[in-house]
Design an enzyme around this catalytic site. Structure first.
Site, PDB file in Angstrom:
ATOM      1  N   ASP A   1       2.960   2.342   2.215  1.00  0.00           N
ATOM      2  CA  ASP A   1       3.414   2.925   3.698  1.00  0.00           C
ATOM      3  C   ASP A   1       3.335   1.942   4.585  1.00  0.00           C
ATOM      4  O   ASP A   1       2.371   1.033   4.827  1.00  0.00           O
ATOM      5  CB  ASP A   1       2.504   4.132   4.152  1.00  0.00           C
ATOM      6  CG  ASP A   1       2.452   5.310   3.539  1.00  0.00           C
ATOM      7  OD1 ASP A   1       3.632   6.111   3.199  1.00  0.00           O
ATOM      8  OD2 ASP A   1       1.432   5.770   2.741  1.00  0.00           O
TER       9      ASP A   1
ATOM     10  N   CYS B   1      -0.485   9.708   7.216  1.00  0.00           N
ATOM     11  CA  CYS B   1       0.667   9.346   8.012  1.00  0.00           C
ATOM     12  C   CYS B   1       0.513   9.669   9.241  1.00  0.00           C
ATOM     13  O   CYS B   1       1.104   8.781  10.098  1.00  0.00           O
ATOM     14  CB  CYS B   1       1.550  10.319   7.195  1.00  0.00           C
ATOM     15  SG  CYS B   1       2.291  10.085   5.470  1.00  0.00           S
TER      16      CYS B   1
ATOM     17  N   CYS C   1       0.841  -1.282  -0.060  1.00  0.00           N
ATOM     18  CA  CYS C   1       0.015   0.090  -0.013  1.00  0.00           C
ATOM     19  C   CYS C   1       0.907   1.453   0.130  1.00  0.00           C
ATOM     20  O   CYS C   1       0.305   2.217  -0.139  1.00  0.00           O
ATOM     21  CB  CYS C   1      -1.039  -0.302   1.175  1.00  0.00           C
ATOM     22  SG  CYS C   1      -2.333  -1.236   1.249  1.00  0.00           S
TER      23      CYS C   1
ATOM     24  N   CYS D   1       6.722   8.208   2.771  1.00  0.00           N
ATOM     25  CA  CYS D   1       7.343   9.622   2.198  1.00  0.00           C
ATOM     26  C   CYS D   1       7.842  10.364   3.642  1.00  0.00           C
ATOM     27  O   CYS D   1       7.762   9.962   4.743  1.00  0.00           O
ATOM     28  CB  CYS D   1       6.198  10.411   1.820  1.00  0.00           C
ATOM     29  SG  CYS D   1       4.865  10.514   2.750  1.00  0.00           S
TER      30      CYS D   1
END
Length: 278
Positions: free
Chosen positions: A37, A105, A35, A61
């Site tokens: 992450d 995130c 996915c 990221c």
């Protein structure tokens, strides 16, 4: 290019507490490489329930790295009870904010913390789709994850849902279902809000029964337990634990941390759970 705050860039370029921890007291893992992450959070917790150290490993990221880094800093020195109150909004706030498209995130950090604390208590880690029906197949996002994000962050659009959970960010096939979930959850929130139209007793009974049958009971059955709805008197919900839950040292945590908390979130914040022995 995303516009990041100085704090985000600092934690991205100089991450704190990165790496694996030897002999951790607890470990929580969320996300998947498929996915895009993934986050693994390690905690060292002393006998008094104080988090002495926290470390992380992440694949993602700049926002994912920064969110993980600042989370470990926030956790050090806190008690488990204090850590339980941390949310993705706290993570984002300590970074000076995140781009709306990257809020997922910070949510990943909150979920990894919850998984680590479950691990510390000796509770079984949830299966990949244990939190309800899979809605977004591209990113493996369940209905309960979506509903929780809507409630906790007051989301108002499908775009908001995508920013916070990634659901709908792939092929887009689940967009109509996201619209339905959003409308339903916003209606529930309105009915439970101060000054809003309160649900009738019949509506409350039906919704409590639905949540127990469709969410709570399946979760307990995965570990050999079960629950029976005995009675509902206004906001007092009387239940009886069954199976492996009977006599379990964690039964009170199950009642308060799972059953009562979920019913407060999904039905009415004033709900209180009472147990009767079988």
């Amino acid at each position: 290019m995303w516009e990041y705050t100085d704090k985000v860039m600092d934690h991205f370029l100089n991450p704190r507490n990165a790496g694996e921890m030897e002999n951790p007291s607890a470990m929580g893992e969320v996300g998947s490489l498929a996915c895009g992450d993934a986050l693994r959070l390690f905690l060292k917790i002393d006998d008094n329930g104080v988090i002495q150290d926290a470390k992380f490993q992440t694949f993602g990221c700049a926002s994912a790295i920064a969110s993980s880094s600042v989370l470990t800093e926030l956790l050090k020195g806190k008690t488990v009870a204090e850590a339980e109150k941390l949310t993705n909004k706290d993570i984002a706030a300590h970074l000076g904010g995140l781009p709306k498209e990257k809020m997922h995130c910070s949510v990943m950090g909150e979920e990894a913390l919850a998984a680590a604390l479950k691990n510390w208590r000796g509770e079984a880690a949830p299966a990949p789709a244990a939190e309800g029906r899979l809605v977004c197949k591209c990113f493996g996002v369940t209905e309960e994850t979506i509903r929780r994000a809507i409630r906790e962050n007051d989301l108002k659009t499908v775009e908001d849902i995508t920013n916070f959970t990634k659901a709908g960010g792939g092929c887009g096939e689940c967009a109509p279902e996201l619209e339905e979930i959003l409308a339903d959850e916003r209606a529930r929130m309105a009915s439970a809000a101060p000054g809003g139209k309160r649900m009738t007793n019949i509506q409350r009974v039906m919704l409590v029964t639905k949540v127990i049958d469709e969410e709570i009971r399946p979760a307990l059955k995965k570990d050999g337990g079960d629950i029976e709805l005995v009675d509902i008197e206004g906001t007092k919900v009387v239940v009886s634990l069954r199976g492996a839950c009977v006599g379990c040292p964690s039964s009170q945590l199950t009642l308060k941390g799972l059953v009562e908390k979920r019913l407060q979130e999904a039905v009415d914040p004033d709900i209180r759970i009472e147990e009767v022995r079988p």
